[in-house]
Design a protein around this motif. Structure first.
Motif, PDB file in Angstrom:
ATOM      1  N   LYS A 144       0.855  -1.177   0.000  1.00  0.00           N
ATOM      2  CA  LYS A 144       0.000   0.000   0.000  1.00  0.00           C
ATOM      3  C   LYS A 144       0.897   1.234   0.000  1.00  0.00           C
ATOM      4  CE  LYS A 144      -3.628   2.163   2.745  1.00  0.00           C
ATOM      5  NZ  LYS A 144      -2.813   3.345   3.060  1.00  0.00           N
ATOM      6  N   LYS A 145       0.611   2.152  -0.891  1.00  0.00           N
ATOM      7  CA  LYS A 145       1.406   3.368  -0.938  1.00  0.00           C
ATOM      8  C   LYS A 145       0.751   4.408  -0.038  1.00  0.00           C
ATOM      9  CE  LYS A 145       4.008   4.383  -4.765  1.00  0.00           C
ATOM     10  NZ  LYS A 145       4.017   4.592  -6.208  1.00  0.00           N
ATOM     11  N   LYS A 191       8.710   6.311 -12.637  1.00  0.00           N
ATOM     12  CA  LYS A 191       8.488   6.795 -14.008  1.00  0.00           C
ATOM     13  C   LYS A 191       7.402   5.975 -14.694  1.00  0.00           C
ATOM     14  CE  LYS A 191      11.655  10.066 -14.672  1.00  0.00           C
ATOM     15  NZ  LYS A 191      11.283  11.430 -15.040  1.00  0.00           N
ATOM     16  N   LEU A 192       6.824   5.030 -13.939  1.00  0.00           N
ATOM     17  CA  LEU A 192       5.731   4.208 -14.441  1.00  0.00           C
ATOM     18  C   LEU A 192       6.076   3.427 -15.698  1.00  0.00           C
ATOM     19  CD1 LEU A 192       2.761   6.677 -13.833  1.00  0.00           C
ATOM     20  CD2 LEU A 192       3.504   4.812 -12.362  1.00  0.00           C
ATOM     21  N   VAL A 193       7.245   2.823 -15.703  1.00  0.00           N
ATOM     22  CA  VAL A 193       7.542   1.902 -16.806  1.00  0.00           C
ATOM     23  C   VAL A 193       6.627   0.682 -16.669  1.00  0.00           C
ATOM     24  CG1 VAL A 193       9.934   2.641 -17.107  1.00  0.00           C
ATOM     25  CG2 VAL A 193       9.427   0.769 -15.533  1.00  0.00           C
ATOM     26  N   ASP A 194       6.469  -0.042 -17.785  1.00  0.00           N
ATOM     27  CA  ASP A 194       5.527  -1.168 -17.791  1.00  0.00           C
ATOM     28  C   ASP A 194       6.140  -2.463 -17.277  1.00  0.00           C
ATOM     29  OD1 ASP A 194       3.737   0.564 -18.993  1.00  0.00           O
ATOM     30  OD2 ASP A 194       4.434   0.041 -20.995  1.00  0.00           O
ATOM     31  N   GLY A 195       7.459  -2.485 -17.203  1.00  0.00           N
ATOM     32  CA  GLY A 195       8.124  -3.690 -16.730  1.00  0.00           C
ATOM     33  C   GLY A 195       9.608  -3.438 -16.556  1.00  0.00           C
ATOM     34  N   ARG A 227       5.318  -0.638  -6.404  1.00  0.00           N
ATOM     35  CA  ARG A 227       4.203  -0.865  -7.295  1.00  0.00           C
ATOM     36  C   ARG A 227       4.207  -2.342  -7.677  1.00  0.00           C
ATOM     37  NH1 ARG A 227       3.623   0.888 -12.920  1.00  0.00           N
ATOM     38  NH2 ARG A 227       5.828   1.343 -12.895  1.00  0.00           N
ATOM     39  N   ASN A 228       3.075  -2.821  -8.099  1.00  0.00           N
ATOM     40  CA  ASN A 228       3.002  -4.214  -8.509  1.00  0.00           C
ATOM     41  C   ASN A 228       3.436  -4.329  -9.963  1.00  0.00           C
ATOM     42  OD1 ASN A 228       2.549  -6.905  -8.386  1.00  0.00           O
ATOM     43  ND2 ASN A 228       0.320  -6.741  -8.585  1.00  0.00           N
ATOM     44  N   ILE A 229       4.737  -4.151 -10.192  1.00  0.00           N
ATOM     45  CA  ILE A 229       5.255  -4.067 -11.558  1.00  0.00           C
ATOM     46  C   ILE A 229       5.855  -5.416 -11.980  1.00  0.00           C
ATOM     47  CG2 ILE A 229       7.499  -3.216 -10.750  1.00  0.00           C
ATOM     48  CD1 ILE A 229       7.619  -1.508 -13.228  1.00  0.00           C
ATOM     49  N   PRO A 230       5.559  -5.856 -13.216  1.00  0.00           N
ATOM     50  CA  PRO A 230       6.153  -7.119 -13.655  1.00  0.00           C
ATOM     51  C   PRO A 230       7.668  -6.976 -13.785  1.00  0.00           C
ATOM     52  CG  PRO A 230       4.516  -6.320 -15.252  1.00  0.00           C
ATOM     53  CD  PRO A 230       4.740  -5.235 -14.257  1.00  0.00           C
ATOM     54  N   PHE A 231       8.420  -7.912 -13.210  1.00  0.00           N
ATOM     55  CA  PHE A 231       9.830  -7.905 -13.558  1.00  0.00           C
ATOM     56  C   PHE A 231      10.413  -9.305 -13.629  1.00  0.00           C
ATOM     57  CE2 PHE A 231      10.681  -7.355  -8.995  1.00  0.00           C
ATOM     58  CZ  PHE A 231      11.944  -7.888  -8.778  1.00  0.00           C
ATOM     59  N   VAL A 290       4.025 -11.290 -19.876  1.00  0.00           N
ATOM     60  CA  VAL A 290       3.410 -10.933 -18.595  1.00  0.00           C
ATOM     61  C   VAL A 290       2.806  -9.526 -18.678  1.00  0.00           C
ATOM     62  CG1 VAL A 290       3.877 -10.454 -16.155  1.00  0.00           C
ATOM     63  CG2 VAL A 290       4.916 -12.449 -17.247  1.00  0.00           C
ATOM     64  N   MET A 291       3.556  -8.608 -19.283  1.00  0.00           N
ATOM     65  CA  MET A 291       3.094  -7.220 -19.400  1.00  0.00           C
ATOM     66  C   MET A 291       1.811  -7.116 -20.205  1.00  0.00           C
ATOM     67  SD  MET A 291       6.738  -5.270 -19.960  1.00  0.00           S
ATOM     68  CE  MET A 291       6.103  -4.400 -21.377  1.00  0.00           C
ATOM     69  N   THR A 292       1.723  -7.906 -21.258  1.00  0.00           N
ATOM     70  CA  THR A 292       0.568  -7.816 -22.145  1.00  0.00           C
ATOM     71  C   THR A 292      -0.560  -8.751 -21.714  1.00  0.00           C
ATOM     72  OG1 THR A 292       1.669  -9.405 -23.613  1.00  0.00           O
ATOM     73  CG2 THR A 292       1.868  -7.074 -24.177  1.00  0.00           C
ATOM     74  N   GLY A 293      -0.348  -9.455 -20.605  1.00  0.00           N
ATOM     75  CA  GLY A 293      -1.418 -10.284 -20.060  1.00  0.00           C
ATOM     76  C   GLY A 293      -1.580 -11.633 -20.740  1.00  0.00           C
TER      77      GLY A 293
END
Lengths: 339, 339
Positions: free
Chosen positions: A7-8, B121-125, B142-146, B315-318
């Motif tokens: 949570k942010k 910077k809100l990159v997608d992955g 953030r819940n970012i794919p990596f 993963v990024m594209t679902g």
């Protein structure tokens, strides 16, 4: 209290936790305005505890300042560019900036795309090593500070530029060969048509002229592929030897090409430097690891990176106006076994 | 009409110019919703004419999708990493993504800072090559794919990882030396304490065990400085020769270290491969350009980059769920003049 990492926490929540106003939280984060040391410490502790990371994208939209810069390079696998890039990274990281490196692969479309992409991410400045001879000024949409390194294709624009003295570099390389008795100096340049290769040819021509040696177009060769191609350089010299083209020296305008030329000379049992002398350009691994080691021109990548970083930093922070300052850094001849 | 490049035209202005609604302009730009081909073409023409560039920072805030990814690498001047990085860049650029490369210099603080910076910077992955043995999960806000490449320090996390088979690599290198009659195989590893170096030691130990050769701690050496230091490797072998330490082979867990070892052996007139055999790791310029050329272990950087890029993209594209998939790529022994 449980600290839920996913949570942010918002500035407002931090303010409540600290018992201060949102404005005070903002002052603590941004280190601006009136705030007591004690309050600041308290706020920062709470922030630390809750791993609050300001949403920089939102922040930069408000401020158009993101504490980040972009570096556009033609090829990070080229030692010359990777050295410059790493030095730039160190310079800006120490000043609290993130450095985003973009690899343009010498592709004008990619250069443009990355310029726009960095621009839209609201970076504070861009350091730009272009692979092109000419780029029009419509590259830039925002009024973003940028400094050119090594190549200077922006004749339409009035931009600062930091470069190594390529003309002098190939002048002193050619002069060395002439002074060692060479009269038929074959050149190999890369055909990316960029400004630095153009300058190197210029220096070669100047030296021949000063020593009254006629320029022979039959001794000027260009690589068609990427400038990295040492196999192509090897093939060029292979063909020259087959055709019995008369030359007593090779000046390759990159160490990679020099290495390719050396491979051909060795394969054909040509005495180096007895029969043919060889000079490269860059002082990269290719010239240092080759056997025999290759005489070359060293460019001071550290100085190049530091001067251009400082210039961009001064413009970004308002210490300096953006002018069309042109900084030229001297180069050094490194004599090795091939001359 | 004059096209003023410095002024950024808004979606509203484009709508007015096209005689359509703002919603229609948005549909044309984002290629969504109902819009006729003709209208779309018209809108895009006007946009093109006015060089409208959507403010991606604002856009990504709304969408949390920015058509960009980040790559965190320990050292872009290391050929192994620059090759992987360039391949990743090509993969994603062709799919319309910008790729921001961050150099962590093997520094855990920097890795963390860049992770946060890319995240904000809100990159997608993110594709992540870590220099560390362990990193805690609080890296990610953030819940970012990596996807992790090459090293896998995330034992706390359940993340996908693509890696070369380092254990097998050093196993086959050691086995080659044993089969050629070596019994006293000195090793030089880098001391960054990362997972890949750990695996290489493991493979060496496994091979000794399988061939009933006792492990001698006196033959295990570590570089104290950056893993790039070939001078340090040269010094290690210099000292071993001074002290008359008994060894008939050197397995250096990087080509740079192997090159340093080779320099010492040559300087001390040791017959290679007659008296001492030498194997490196990476198939980099150091092993290819050295004289004699160095036997080494090749890692398939293209495959490594492509598989990890595809995994992140899916993963990024679902297309794919984020699982803890572990992909291990086979390695190849490259025999050259030092064995």
């Amino acid at each position: 209290m449980q600290n839920d990492q996913n949570k942010k926490i918002s500035m407002k929540e931090i303010a409540v936790l600290c018992g201060v106003s949102v404005a005070t939280v903002s002052r603590a984060i941004n280190n601006t305005g009136r705030i007591s040391d004690e309050t600041k410490r308290h706020v920062l502790e709470i922030i630390d505890q809750y791993d609050y990371s300001a949403n920089m994208a939102a922040k930069s939209l408000r401020e158009s300042r993101s504490k980040s810069i972009g570096v556009i390079v033609p090829d990070i696998s080229n030692e010359f560019f990777s050295k410059i890039t790493l030095k730039i990274e160190t310079f800006f990281y120490e000043k609290g900036y993130s450095v985003f490196i973009c690899n343009s692969a010498n592709d004008p479309e990619k250069e443009k795309a990355y310029f726009k992409s960095l621009d839209s991410k609201l970076v504070d400045g861009i350091l730009f090593i272009s692979g092109q001879k000419n780029i029009s000024k419509d590259l830039i949409s925002r009024n973003i500070p940028f400094v050119c390194i090594d190549r200077y294709p922006y004749h339409e624009l009035n931009l600062p530029n930091v470069t190594c003295d390529g003309i002098m570099g190939s002048y002193i390389g050619t002069e060395l060969l002439i002074k060692k008795g060479c009269k038929r100096i074959l050149t190999i340049r890369s055909n990316t048509g960029n400004y630095s290769q153009h300058k190197r040819l210029k220096g070669y021509e100047n030296a021949l002229k000063d020593y009254s040696i006629p320029l022979d177009d039959n001794l000027l060769f260009s690589l068609k592929g990427p400038q990295s191609s040492y196999i192509e350089a090897e093939n060029i010299i292979d063909r020259c030897l087959e055709k019995n083209i008369d030359f007593d020296a090779i000046f390759a305008f990159s160490d990679r090409a020099a290495y390719g030329a050396l491979t051909s000379l060795k394969k054909n049992n040509i005495d180096i430097p007895g029969k043919v002398k060889l000079v490269g350009f860059d002082d990269s691994l290719y010239s240092r690891l080759a056997s025999p080691t290759i005489t070359t021109i060293r460019q001071d990548t550290d100085l190049l990176a530091n001067l251009s970083s400082q210039l961009l930093y001064d413009v970004m922070t308002g210490t300096k106006e953006l002018t069309n300052e042109q900084i030229v850094i001297p180069v050094t001849l490194i004599e090795r076994e091939t001359t």
